[in-house]
Design a protein around this motif. Structure first.
Motif, PDB file in Angstrom:
ATOM      1  N   LEU A 170       0.954  -1.118   0.075  1.00 44.30           N
ATOM      2  CA  LEU A 170      -0.049   0.058  -0.011  1.00 44.30           C
ATOM      3  C   LEU A 170       1.094   1.267  -0.065  1.00 44.30           C
ATOM      4  N   GLY A 171       1.873   1.315   0.692  1.00 49.58           N
ATOM      5  CA  GLY A 171       2.754   2.636   0.762  1.00 49.58           C
ATOM      6  C   GLY A 171       3.355   2.658  -0.605  1.00 49.58           C
ATOM      7  N   THR A 172       3.799   1.706  -1.200  1.00 51.72           N
ATOM      8  CA  THR A 172       4.301   1.994  -2.561  1.00 51.72           C
ATOM      9  C   THR A 172       3.362   2.602  -3.427  1.00 51.72           C
ATOM     10  N   VAL A 173       1.972   2.095  -3.541  1.00 50.86           N
ATOM     11  CA  VAL A 173       1.016   2.676  -4.247  1.00 50.86           C
ATOM     12  C   VAL A 173       0.743   4.201  -3.972  1.00 50.86           C
ATOM     13  N   LYS A 174       1.021   4.577  -2.673  1.00 53.30           N
ATOM     14  CA  LYS A 174       0.957   5.869  -2.277  1.00 53.30           C
ATOM     15  C   LYS A 174       1.896   6.829  -2.948  1.00 53.30           C
ATOM     16  N   THR A 175       3.303   6.093  -2.701  1.00 51.80           N
ATOM     17  CA  THR A 175       4.473   6.713  -3.029  1.00 51.80           C
ATOM     18  C   THR A 175       4.359   7.013  -4.637  1.00 51.80           C
ATOM     19  N   ARG A 176       3.914   6.217  -5.289  1.00 46.15           N
ATOM     20  CA  ARG A 176       3.798   6.202  -6.933  1.00 46.15           C
ATOM     21  C   ARG A 176       2.867   7.188  -7.337  1.00 46.15           C
ATOM     22  N   LEU A 177       1.588   7.152  -6.769  1.00 45.33           N
ATOM     23  CA  LEU A 177       0.896   8.273  -6.998  1.00 45.33           C
ATOM     24  C   LEU A 177       1.087   9.600  -6.782  1.00 45.33           C
ATOM     25  N   ARG A 178       1.965   9.960  -5.580  1.00 46.05           N
ATOM     26  CA  ARG A 178       2.375  11.218  -5.084  1.00 46.05           C
ATOM     27  C   ARG A 178       3.523  11.622  -6.163  1.00 46.05           C
ATOM     28  N   ASN A 179       4.528  10.508  -6.490  1.00 46.87           N
ATOM     29  CA  ASN A 179       5.440  10.808  -7.336  1.00 46.87           C
ATOM     30  C   ASN A 179       4.939  11.323  -8.909  1.00 46.87           C
ATOM     31  N   ALA A 180       3.878  10.371  -9.369  1.00 46.20           N
ATOM     32  CA  ALA A 180       3.327  10.743 -10.528  1.00 46.20           C
ATOM     33  C   ALA A 180       2.793  12.045 -10.846  1.00 46.20           C
ATOM     34  N   LEU A 181       2.135  12.209  -9.519  1.00 45.21           N
ATOM     35  CA  LEU A 181       1.198  13.732  -9.419  1.00 45.21           C
ATOM     36  C   LEU A 181       2.413  15.021  -9.567  1.00 45.21           C
ATOM     37  N   VAL A 182       3.480  14.600  -8.895  1.00 44.35           N
ATOM     38  CA  VAL A 182       4.696  15.732  -8.789  1.00 44.35           C
ATOM     39  C   VAL A 182       5.160  15.694 -10.391  1.00 44.35           C
TER      40      VAL A 182
END
Length: 181
Positions: free
Chosen positions: A162-174
């Motif tokens: 789950l943490g990887t999903v959140k990190t990837r979403l945040r990085n994608a948005l950046v």
């Protein structure tokens, strides 16, 4: 502290120890403002600060037996509990994660303000920009924003934490933000 105020505090503590509802109401009505302002010194988000306040009042209610009048005033003890709760919230993984994760809607609104018109995703090239991202970012964006999956569902579908999903979403948005700013 005058004798009268001392008696009021002693009566309040005794009533709280007996778990009287009126004592809980008095505690909340008379101390919430000061405790809330203390929390706001640590946590700037009023909604989160209010959640911490609710937790603190319940903690005071449940742990009143731990209060020792010989060690200090009731308010001093409550301030200590409040300060610790605010600091613990700041240190919590959930709080840090939420602070890092940004909502895509923020960026959509920013793009709309810049264009001053009603554009579809394809007109502003958002889908193309998403497709230009790394595959791991594209996958989570597609599932989250185009298909409406929750973070937990994405983690199961992609078989990643789950943490990887959140990190990837945040990085994608950046990354997306960099392309549109």
């Amino acid at each position: 502290m005058t004798g009268n105020n001392l008696n009021i505090e002693e009566n309040l503590v005794a009533s709280l120890k007996r778990q009287e509802n009126d004592a809980f109401k008095h505690l909340y009505m008379h101390y919430r403002g000061a405790l809330y302002n203390l929390i706001l010194q640590y946590i700037k988000d009023p909604e989160i600060a209010n959640d911490v306040l609710q937790d603190v009042v319940i903690t005071i209610w449940k742990q009143i037996d731990k209060y020792d009048a010989s060690k200090g005033k009731l308010f001093t003890w409550m301030v200590k509990l409040t300060r610790n709760a605010a600091i613990n919230k700041l240190r919590s993984k959930v709080f840090k994660s939420e602070a890092k994760n940004e909502n895509l809607e923020i960026y959509v609104d920013t793009i709309d303000e810049k264009n001053q018109g009603t554009n579809t995703i394809n007109q502003i090239g958002l889908r193309q920009q998403v497709n230009n991202l790394r595959k791991e970012y594209t996958d989570v964006i597609e599932l989250s924003y185009y298909n409406g999956f929750t973070h937990e569902e994405i983690a199961k579908v992609l078989n990643i934490p789950l943490g990887t999903v959140k990190t990837r979403l945040r990085n994608a948005l950046v990354e997306l933000r960099k392309q549109f700013v």
